[in-house]
Design a protein around this motif. Structure first.
Motif, short mmCIF file in Angstrom:
data_model
loop_
_atom_site.label_atom_id
_atom_site.label_comp_id
_atom_site.label_asym_id
_atom_site.label_seq_id
_atom_site.Cartn_x
_atom_site.Cartn_y
_atom_site.Cartn_z
N ASN A 47 -2.32 -61.15 -17.70
CA ASN A 47 -3.48 -60.71 -18.49
C ASN A 47 -4.71 -61.58 -18.24
O ASN A 47 -5.84 -61.12 -18.35
N ARG A 48 -4.47 -62.83 -17.90
CA ARG A 48 -5.59 -63.74 -17.64
C ARG A 48 -6.37 -63.36 -16.39
O ARG A 48 -7.56 -63.64 -16.28
N ILE A 49 -5.69 -62.76 -15.43
CA ILE A 49 -6.36 -62.42 -14.16
C ILE A 49 -6.46 -60.91 -13.93
O ILE A 49 -7.06 -60.47 -12.94
N PHE A 72 6.41 -54.66 -12.06
CA PHE A 72 7.68 -54.29 -11.45
C PHE A 72 8.31 -53.14 -12.23
O PHE A 72 8.14 -53.04 -13.46
N ALA A 73 9.08 -52.33 -11.54
CA ALA A 73 9.70 -51.16 -12.16
C ALA A 73 10.67 -51.54 -13.28
O ALA A 73 10.81 -50.81 -14.27
N ASP A 74 11.33 -52.70 -13.14
CA ASP A 74 12.31 -53.11 -14.17
C ASP A 74 11.67 -53.93 -15.28
O ASP A 74 12.37 -54.51 -16.12
N ASN A 75 10.32 -54.01 -15.25
CA ASN A 75 9.57 -54.71 -16.31
C ASN A 75 9.96 -56.18 -16.45
O ASN A 75 10.03 -56.74 -17.55
N THR A 76 10.18 -56.83 -15.29
CA THR A 76 10.50 -58.26 -15.31
C THR A 76 9.36 -59.10 -14.73
O THR A 76 9.50 -60.32 -14.60
N GLY A 77 8.25 -58.47 -14.40
CA GLY A 77 7.12 -59.20 -13.85
C GLY A 77 6.11 -58.27 -13.22
O GLY A 77 6.19 -57.04 -13.36
N GLY A 78 5.14 -58.87 -12.56
CA GLY A 78 4.11 -58.08 -11.91
C GLY A 78 3.22 -58.97 -11.05
O GLY A 78 3.50 -60.16 -10.88
N SER A 79 2.15 -58.40 -10.52
CA SER A 79 1.26 -59.15 -9.65
C SER A 79 -0.19 -58.90 -9.99
O SER A 79 -0.56 -57.86 -10.56
N LYS A 135 -5.55 -73.83 -14.49
CA LYS A 135 -6.31 -73.53 -15.70
C LYS A 135 -6.44 -72.02 -15.91
O LYS A 135 -6.24 -71.51 -17.03
N ASP A 136 -6.76 -71.31 -14.83
CA ASP A 136 -6.99 -69.87 -14.96
C ASP A 136 -5.70 -69.11 -15.25
O ASP A 136 -5.72 -68.09 -15.95
N LEU A 137 -4.57 -69.58 -14.72
CA LEU A 137 -3.30 -68.90 -14.97
C LEU A 137 -2.64 -69.37 -16.27
O LEU A 137 -1.75 -68.69 -16.79
#
Length: 329
Positions: free
Chosen positions: A23-25, A31-38, A85-87
């Protein structure tokens, strides 16, 4: 000299949330399994999952939009601390999974001319592909190429200033195996601006170049304008063959001496051929006295390293060298 790096943070804060990081960036995909993203930070990819956060990209491009310029250690530190800081997570503590260490050299001739002089190294695989010279194994990859041509293709050029005509890039990629072997442990991001780590990489970068077998000057160091006529092209071809085989001797003591069905007129033809060979070799003495390209490249590298050590912000005093390399009494 740092360029592209990959960082992976496994030691996550207690209150870590991969959704919060993205959300910060501004996440681009999940990901399809809702365990992360990019998502993207300064044009480079960030991945956040339940178990790690990773960043991969060129540090100079994050700061300038291109990598024709070399970053100082202070700039490297500033970028990684800003990334943290940004992440919202300490990417300065992330493991370095690979890094590219490189510099661009302004040369007198086109980069391809210098790449032709570089042969191979023991326990490394040489490969020439698409105008690029690779020398690699499973730990390290050396790469030489025309930086201006590559930057134009990627449209990653400075907005202002005049570009050099012949810019040769020498790049060493240290894979994780190579880094672990070099330092005997995992390397963390915050160590990248430590002078001992930095100068260890500089020494390796120079050492690999020194280990490359350099080919001597030969008849191939020419441009199209050297011929001027088809007759001179023929002379050039004779010089190339003569570099591998003494043509005058071979024609006289092999082809002429052991010719089948000898005829009196053969001596006239043999004399004409010998004359052509001598004319070609005389032409070669004048036109094929090429500059020593290997010496020029080696000198440029040595001059850069002298500047880096003695004049740059990342250089070291004698006292610092003693402290960094453990030579203090």
């Amino acid at each position: 000299m740092y360029d592209k790096i990959r960082l992976k943070l496994y030691d996550l804060p207690v209150d870590y949330s991969w959704q919060a990081v993205l959300n910060r960036i501004g996440a681009q995909s999940y990901f399809a399994d809702n365990t992360g993203g990019s998502g993207v930070w300064r044009g480079r990819r960030v991945i956040a999952t339940e178990t790690y956060v990773s960043f991969e990209g060129s540090l100079p491009k994050c700061l300038y939009g291109h990598n024709l310029r070399t970053l100082s250690l202070k700039e490297v530190e500033g970028l990684i601390m800003q990334l943290s800081k940004d992440l919202g997570v300490p990417m300065c503590d992330a493991e370095v999974e690979f890094l590219e260490f490189a510099h661009n050299f302004n040369m007198e001739e086109p980069p391809i001319m210098y790449m032709r002089k570089l042969d191979a190294m023991k326990k490394f695989r040489p490969n020439d592909w698409s105008g690029t010279k690779y020398i690699e194994n499973d730990k390290i990859r050396l790469k030489f190429y025309d930086k201006i041509e590559e930057a134009k293709k990627k449209r990653e050029l400075p907005k202002f200033g005049r570009l050099p005509k012949n810019l040769l890039r020498y790049e060493v990629t240290f894979y994780k195996k190579g880094l672990d072997s070099l330092f005997g442990r995992e390397l963390t991001a915050k160590e990248l601006w430590d002078k001992k780590v930095f100068w260890t990489l500089v020494a390796e970068w120079l050492g690999y170049y020194d280990d490359i077998v350099k080919l001597p000057n030969d008849c191939w160091n020419v441009g199209f304008d050297i011929w001027g006529s088809a007759k001179n092209f023929t002379k050039w071809c004779i010089c190339i063959v003569n570099a591998r085989q003494n043509l005058s001797y071979y024609v006289k003591h092999v082809l002429f001496k052991f010719r089948a069905n000898p005829q009196p007129a053969d001596r006239v033809l043999h004399g004409q051929i010998q004359k052509k060979i001598q004319e070609a070799l005389e032409w070669g003495k004048i036109h094929l006295d090429a500059p020593n390209l290997t010496l020029e490249l080696t000198t440029k590298i040595e001059q850069y390293l002298t500047w880096l050590l003695e004049q740059s912000p990342d250089g070291m005093t004698i006292e610092e060298e003693q402290l960094v390399w453990g030579m203090a009494s």
